[in-house]
Scaffold this motif. Structure first.
Motif, mmCIF file in Angstrom:
data_model
loop_
_atom_site.group_PDB
_atom_site.id
_atom_site.type_symbol
_atom_site.label_atom_id
_atom_site.label_comp_id
_atom_site.label_asym_id
_atom_site.label_seq_id
_atom_site.Cartn_x
_atom_site.Cartn_y
_atom_site.Cartn_z
ATOM 1 N N UNK A 93 0.792 -1.239 0.000
ATOM 2 C CA UNK A 93 0.000 0.000 0.000
ATOM 3 C C UNK A 93 0.819 1.280 0.000
ATOM 4 N N UNK A 94 2.014 1.250 0.575
ATOM 5 C CA UNK A 94 2.823 2.468 0.641
ATOM 6 C C UNK A 94 4.031 2.395 -0.293
ATOM 7 N N UNK A 95 4.007 1.463 -1.242
ATOM 8 C CA UNK A 95 5.076 1.315 -2.233
ATOM 9 C C UNK A 95 6.409 0.941 -1.588
ATOM 10 N N UNK A 96 6.375 0.319 -0.423
ATOM 11 C CA UNK A 96 7.615 -0.122 0.209
ATOM 12 C C UNK A 96 7.845 -1.587 -0.121
ATOM 13 N N UNK A 97 8.960 -1.865 -0.753
ATOM 14 C CA UNK A 97 9.239 -3.180 -1.308
ATOM 15 C C UNK A 97 10.366 -3.849 -0.521
ATOM 16 N N UNK A 98 10.171 -5.118 -0.207
ATOM 17 C CA UNK A 98 11.192 -5.880 0.512
ATOM 18 C C UNK A 98 12.409 -6.114 -0.372
ATOM 19 N N UNK A 99 13.577 -5.788 0.152
ATOM 20 C CA UNK A 99 14.835 -6.069 -0.529
ATOM 21 C C UNK A 99 15.473 -7.354 -0.013
ATOM 22 N N UNK A 100 15.485 -7.504 1.325
ATOM 23 C CA UNK A 100 16.174 -8.654 1.911
ATOM 24 C C UNK A 100 15.803 -8.759 3.381
ATOM 25 N N UNK A 101 15.783 -9.983 3.884
ATOM 26 C CA UNK A 101 15.638 -10.193 5.326
ATOM 27 C C UNK A 101 16.940 -10.754 5.874
ATOM 28 N N UNK A 131 -0.918 -2.104 9.085
ATOM 29 C CA UNK A 131 -0.719 -0.688 9.406
ATOM 30 C C UNK A 131 0.761 -0.374 9.594
ATOM 31 N N UNK A 132 1.517 -1.292 10.203
ATOM 32 C CA UNK A 132 2.962 -1.100 10.389
ATOM 33 C C UNK A 132 3.670 -0.956 9.051
ATOM 34 N N UNK A 133 3.265 -1.780 8.082
ATOM 35 C CA UNK A 133 3.883 -1.748 6.770
ATOM 36 C C UNK A 133 3.453 -0.535 5.953
ATOM 37 N N UNK A 134 2.310 0.053 6.262
ATOM 38 C CA UNK A 134 1.700 1.049 5.381
ATOM 39 C C UNK A 134 1.754 2.478 5.900
ATOM 40 N N UNK A 135 2.035 2.665 7.185
ATOM 41 C CA UNK A 135 1.960 4.013 7.768
ATOM 42 C C UNK A 135 2.996 4.943 7.141
ATOM 43 N N UNK A 136 2.561 6.147 6.819
ATOM 44 C CA UNK A 136 3.429 7.162 6.229
ATOM 45 C C UNK A 136 3.105 8.522 6.847
ATOM 46 N N UNK A 137 4.033 9.484 6.767
ATOM 47 C CA UNK A 137 3.730 10.847 7.244
ATOM 48 C C UNK A 137 2.579 11.437 6.437
ATOM 49 N N UNK A 138 1.956 12.474 6.984
ATOM 50 C CA UNK A 138 0.866 13.145 6.282
ATOM 51 C C UNK A 138 1.394 13.852 5.031
ATOM 52 N N UNK A 139 0.459 14.187 4.169
ATOM 53 C CA UNK A 139 0.819 14.721 2.854
ATOM 54 C C UNK A 139 1.737 15.937 2.939
ATOM 55 N N UNK A 140 1.455 16.857 3.853
ATOM 56 C CA UNK A 140 2.262 18.078 3.918
ATOM 57 C C UNK A 140 3.737 17.755 4.163
ATOM 58 N N UNK A 141 4.000 16.768 4.998
ATOM 59 C CA UNK A 141 5.381 16.370 5.273
ATOM 60 C C UNK A 141 6.028 15.772 4.038
#
Length: 514
Positions: free
Chosen positions: A366-374, A477-487
């Protein structure tokens, strides 16, 4: 479709249904089924559903499409068709686009492409500490050792750049097995994993009652700001250092429980309520751990590490050489890394960390964060484990960011200042999260290929497994949370370009709560 063809369609399906097809399908060109549509609705359809005529849709489909149109409008989604602007707004939009493209280009230029085969020209690393020599002020080296010991990790790291004698004393203190800041001691707890229940005997650094009270006010404020839309869901996540306390005040605990249920992934089924008790509070994020102070200071000294949403965000350095993206290469830095490599990265030790980056070219998360490696280590992840992985991954992170930033730069040509597109960070970043060894890692995972070769449901299930959405109700929610738009937007453009004027197109105003 003419009436004769329409009757043929109804006849072909009549045996399978007793429904009246006059309600199930629209008669696209029959005056009997046309409705009156106000100018605002017609304008929104023209922007967001240009292929559909709201005047001819049956009641059920009309309401369904209308809800989607309003949701996209309220979340400032880019329209499919550019609206008609007034002359003044058209002029303002063109000026805005030019200035935004200039500022985006300036950001991109700070991070040049890597030059293949070139390494940093800074001083070569040394494999062993220099021989001890006396400092002209401190004639007794043990005195300098003692001072640096009590001064703490930050002063010790700074001392590496002062003089040979100071460097020798700093390394002596840092590498001392009795240095509790070094996370070398045998920990009384086994390395912990994401989602693991917290041992009741574990003594954590509890937040103060004032912190809990301030958190409660912050929680209520953000819940009130939650947008009443479902098209692009805004996920709220609060660091587990506070949210996973079993003795939170009842009103705070209940608000968090309700929020967790509301934001759950469908893997958790129809859960209607949860509770926070000593039996079910868990290790959920890095806010519950103390980061190795030496590792942290390698990035903190030039403000390149942020601790937020229970994760670490590490910004890369502007460099055209692969070995300069993480650190400014120097003998002091290399010496420090050699001496902290065997230390645990956290206290208490953690067993698995995930390394992620932003890639706006995929919808895999949802937040475009992609796993690279564990990174996993049954004895606890060490500094060297993370450092080696980061050295390997940073060139690819820079390349992906430059590609995404270039796409954004081109996309601005078609944007309006209302459009919500500011998801990519304005600097290339690596994000480190607490993960679990059991989370699935498929080295051949390709979301786009899954979407093209399988159903959307199969692709979503694969993503849910890969990112561990089923491990805890708060994981999505942990994977998807992002700062608000203004930030997010403020990282790219100056505040005067946030909203040059009010739009006359009939679109909803900027929703800063996204």
């Amino acid at each position: 479709m003419d009436l004769e063809a329409w009757e043929a369609v109804k006849a072909a399906h009549r045996e399978r249904s007793h429904d009246t097809y006059d309600e199930a399908f629209p008669l696209l060109h029959h005056e009997k089924y046309r409705r009156e549509v106000d100018a605002q609705t017609a304008a929104l359809f023209a922007m967001y559903e240009p292929s559909k005529d709201p005047a001819t849709l049956n009641s059920r489909l009309y309401q369904l499409v209308l809800d989607g149109v309003h949701s996209r409008n309220k979340t400032n989604t880019c329209p499919d068709t550019e609206p008609t602007y007034s002359v003044a707004e058209r002029t303002a939009v063109e000026v805005w686009r030019q200035r935004v493209r200039s500022q985006v280009a300036t950001r991109i230029d700070r991070y040049p492409p890597l030059i293949a085969g070139v390494t940093s020209t800074s001083s070569k690393p040394k494999n062993s500490p220099p021989k001890r020599s006396e400092h002209h002020v401190f004639q007794v080296p043990e005195l300098l050792d003692l001072i640096l010991h009590f001064a703490g990790p930050e002063a010790q790291v700074h001392a590496l750049d002062v003089a040979i004698a100071w460097r020798t004393s700093a390394i002596s203190v840092i590498s001392n097995p009795r240095n509790v800041s070094g996370f070398r001691f045998s920990h009384p707890y086994a390395p912990v994993e994401y989602g693991q229940t917290i041992d009741s005997t574990f003594v954590s650094q509890r937040p103060s009652s004032k912190e809990v009270e301030e958190f409660g006010a912050h929680l209520r404020r953000l819940i009130r700001r939650q947008p009443d839309v479902t098209w692009r869901k805004r996920y709220l996540y609060f660091p587990a250092r506070i949210s996973q306390l079993c003795d939170l005040p009842d009103n705070i605990a209940q608000a968090l429980n309700d929020l967790d249920v509301q934001q759950r992934h469908n893997l958790h089924g129809r859960i209607n309520s949860i509770s926070r008790t000593a039996d079910n509070i868990c290790w959920l994020d890095l806010s519950q751990f103390v980061i190795n102070p030496y590792f942290n200071h390698l990035f903190a000294k030039d403000d390149r590490i942020k601790h937020r949403f229970g994760r670490w965000e590490i910004t890369l350095r502007p460099s055209n050489t692969p070995d300069g993206l993480l650190f400014a290469r120097s003998s002091a830095t290399s010496l420090l890394l050699d001496n902290i490599g065997s230390m645990h990265i956290t206290d208490p030790p953690c067993q698995t960390l995930g390394i992620y980056h932003y890639d706006s070219s995929t919808e895999a998360s949802p937040s475009f964060q992609v796993l690279l490696k564990r990174i996993s280590n049954s004895n606890g992840v060490r500094v060297s484990d993370i450092h080696d992985a980061l050295e390997q991954l940073t060139p690819g992170v820079l390349s992906t960011w430059r590609r995404n930033a270039g796409d954004l730069h081109e996309r601005v040509r078609e944007l309006h200042w209302i459009d919500s597109v500011w998801w990519l960070p304005a600097t290339p970043k690596i994000v480190i999260r607490l993960d679990n060894t059991a989370m699935v890692v498929d080295p051949d995972f390709d979301y786009e290929e899954l979407m093209s070769g399988s159903s959307a449901e199969v692709a979503r299930s694969a993503v849910a497994e890969r990112y561990g959405y089923g491990f805890h109700i708060t994981r999505l929610a942990y994977m998807s949370a992002e700062p608000f738009r203004a930030t997010r937007q403020g990282e790219w453009v100056s505040n005067d370009l946030f909203e040059p004027m009010k739009s006359t197109t009939g679109r909803s105003p900027i929703n800063w709560d996204l």
